[in-house]
Design a protein around this motif. Structure first.
Motif, mmCIF file in Angstrom:
data_model
loop_
_atom_site.group_PDB
_atom_site.id
_atom_site.type_symbol
_atom_site.label_atom_id
_atom_site.label_comp_id
_atom_site.label_asym_id
_atom_site.label_seq_id
_atom_site.Cartn_x
_atom_site.Cartn_y
_atom_site.Cartn_z
ATOM 1 N N ALA A 112 0.832 -1.204 0.000
ATOM 2 C CA ALA A 112 0.000 0.000 0.000
ATOM 3 C C ALA A 112 0.869 1.258 0.000
ATOM 4 O O ALA A 112 0.605 2.210 -0.757
ATOM 5 C CB ALA A 112 -0.933 -0.003 1.202
ATOM 6 N N LEU A 113 1.915 1.270 0.808
ATOM 7 C CA LEU A 113 2.790 2.442 0.890
ATOM 8 C C LEU A 113 3.562 2.659 -0.407
ATOM 9 O O LEU A 113 3.754 3.798 -0.835
ATOM 10 C CB LEU A 113 3.753 2.296 2.071
ATOM 11 N N ARG A 114 3.987 1.581 -1.030
ATOM 12 C CA ARG A 114 4.674 1.722 -2.320
ATOM 13 C C ARG A 114 3.726 2.276 -3.383
ATOM 14 O O ARG A 114 4.129 3.049 -4.251
ATOM 15 C CB ARG A 114 5.250 0.384 -2.764
ATOM 16 N N GLY A 115 2.459 1.861 -3.316
ATOM 17 C CA GLY A 115 1.459 2.407 -4.236
ATOM 18 C C GLY A 115 1.275 3.905 -4.032
ATOM 19 O O GLY A 115 1.165 4.672 -4.991
ATOM 20 N N ILE A 116 1.252 4.322 -2.772
ATOM 21 C CA ILE A 116 1.123 5.750 -2.461
ATOM 22 C C ILE A 116 2.339 6.502 -3.003
ATOM 23 O O ILE A 116 2.199 7.547 -3.644
ATOM 24 C CB ILE A 116 1.004 5.973 -0.935
ATOM 25 N N LYS A 117 3.528 5.965 -2.754
ATOM 26 C CA LYS A 117 4.747 6.637 -3.217
ATOM 27 C C LYS A 117 4.761 6.747 -4.738
ATOM 28 O O LYS A 117 5.156 7.782 -5.288
ATOM 29 C CB LYS A 117 5.986 5.883 -2.729
ATOM 30 N N GLN A 126 -10.855 4.694 -4.707
ATOM 31 C CA GLN A 126 -10.663 3.603 -5.662
ATOM 32 C C GLN A 126 -10.641 2.251 -4.962
ATOM 33 O O GLN A 126 -11.241 1.288 -5.440
ATOM 34 C CB GLN A 126 -9.348 3.791 -6.421
ATOM 35 N N ARG A 127 -9.962 2.179 -3.828
ATOM 36 C CA ARG A 127 -9.886 0.910 -3.090
ATOM 37 C C ARG A 127 -11.264 0.482 -2.578
ATOM 38 O O ARG A 127 -11.611 -0.692 -2.642
ATOM 39 C CB ARG A 127 -8.919 1.015 -1.893
ATOM 40 N N ARG A 184 -15.934 -3.099 -3.182
ATOM 41 C CA ARG A 184 -17.371 -3.290 -3.401
ATOM 42 C C ARG A 184 -17.602 -4.202 -4.604
ATOM 43 O O ARG A 184 -18.407 -5.142 -4.547
ATOM 44 C CB ARG A 184 -18.066 -1.936 -3.615
ATOM 45 N N ILE A 185 -16.870 -3.983 -5.677
ATOM 46 C CA ILE A 185 -17.023 -4.792 -6.888
ATOM 47 C C ILE A 185 -16.602 -6.239 -6.615
ATOM 48 O O ILE A 185 -17.295 -7.178 -7.016
ATOM 49 C CB ILE A 185 -16.212 -4.189 -8.052
ATOM 50 N N GLU A 195 -8.130 -5.154 -0.679
ATOM 51 C CA GLU A 195 -8.405 -3.759 -1.041
ATOM 52 C C GLU A 195 -8.777 -2.935 0.189
ATOM 53 O O GLU A 195 -8.324 -1.805 0.356
ATOM 54 C CB GLU A 195 -9.537 -3.679 -2.079
ATOM 55 N N LEU A 196 -9.605 -3.493 1.064
ATOM 56 C CA LEU A 196 -10.010 -2.773 2.267
ATOM 57 C C LEU A 196 -8.840 -2.572 3.221
ATOM 58 O O LEU A 196 -8.741 -1.536 3.887
ATOM 59 C CB LEU A 196 -11.166 -3.492 2.967
ATOM 60 N N ALA A 197 -7.950 -3.541 3.291
ATOM 61 C CA ALA A 197 -6.765 -3.410 4.143
ATOM 62 C C ALA A 197 -5.853 -2.296 3.612
ATOM 63 O O ALA A 197 -5.332 -1.484 4.383
ATOM 64 C CB ALA A 197 -6.022 -4.727 4.221
#
Length: 149
Positions: A25-30, A61-62, A67-68, A81-83
């Protein structure tokens, strides 16, 4: 410490802790922050305000993906995704309650001088900027519509 530096430090901490989900998740943010820095029109800088917009978009988006996945009976993917969304939301300001939102919007309505439903655009322009990251756009819109009737 700005948000970008904080994310960098947290990536290192997640690597040391061997927390794969948090690290992902953090790498995605970066990645999103780097893309924001290098986007045309930016001078290699990313303000905290722009970073907040990116984080709000990523969290949204997550939640939508989760939800999908839930609708498609894929709970393991929805859980991931929720995590990730929970990790992203750690960097967002605390969400406003319905009462706080209504009071902030009443203040904005009086500042703008809005008194009828056709003034909704003026109110939304100010409200979305001022309440970014603390309130969802749909909630702002619904509350403004209710207050201007």
């Amino acid at each position: 410490m700005d948000l970008y530096s904080r994310i960098d430090a947290d990536i290192k901490a997640a690597m040391l802790a061997k927390d794969k989900l948090r690290l992902q998740a953090l790498r995605g943010i970066k990645k999103e922050f780097i893309e924001g820095k290098t986007a045309p029109g930016n001078n290699g800088e990313l303000s905290d305000e722009a970073a907040m917009k990116i984080l709000v978009k990523m969290a949204k988006q997550r939640r939508e993906s989760a939800r999908i996945y839930t609708e498609q009976n894929r709970p393991e993917l929805a859980e991931t995704e929720l995590a990730e969304c929970a990790v992203i939301e750690e960097y967002l300001p605390k969400a406003m309650s319905a009462e706080e939102l209504e009071s902030a919007l009443k203040e904005i309505i009086s500042e703008v001088g809005a008194d009828k439903p056709s003034d909704m655009g003026k109110v939304m322009g100010v409200a979305t900027k001022r309440l970014a990251g603390r309130a969802d756009g749909k909630a702002i819109s619904a509350t403004v519509r209710q207050l201007l009737q």
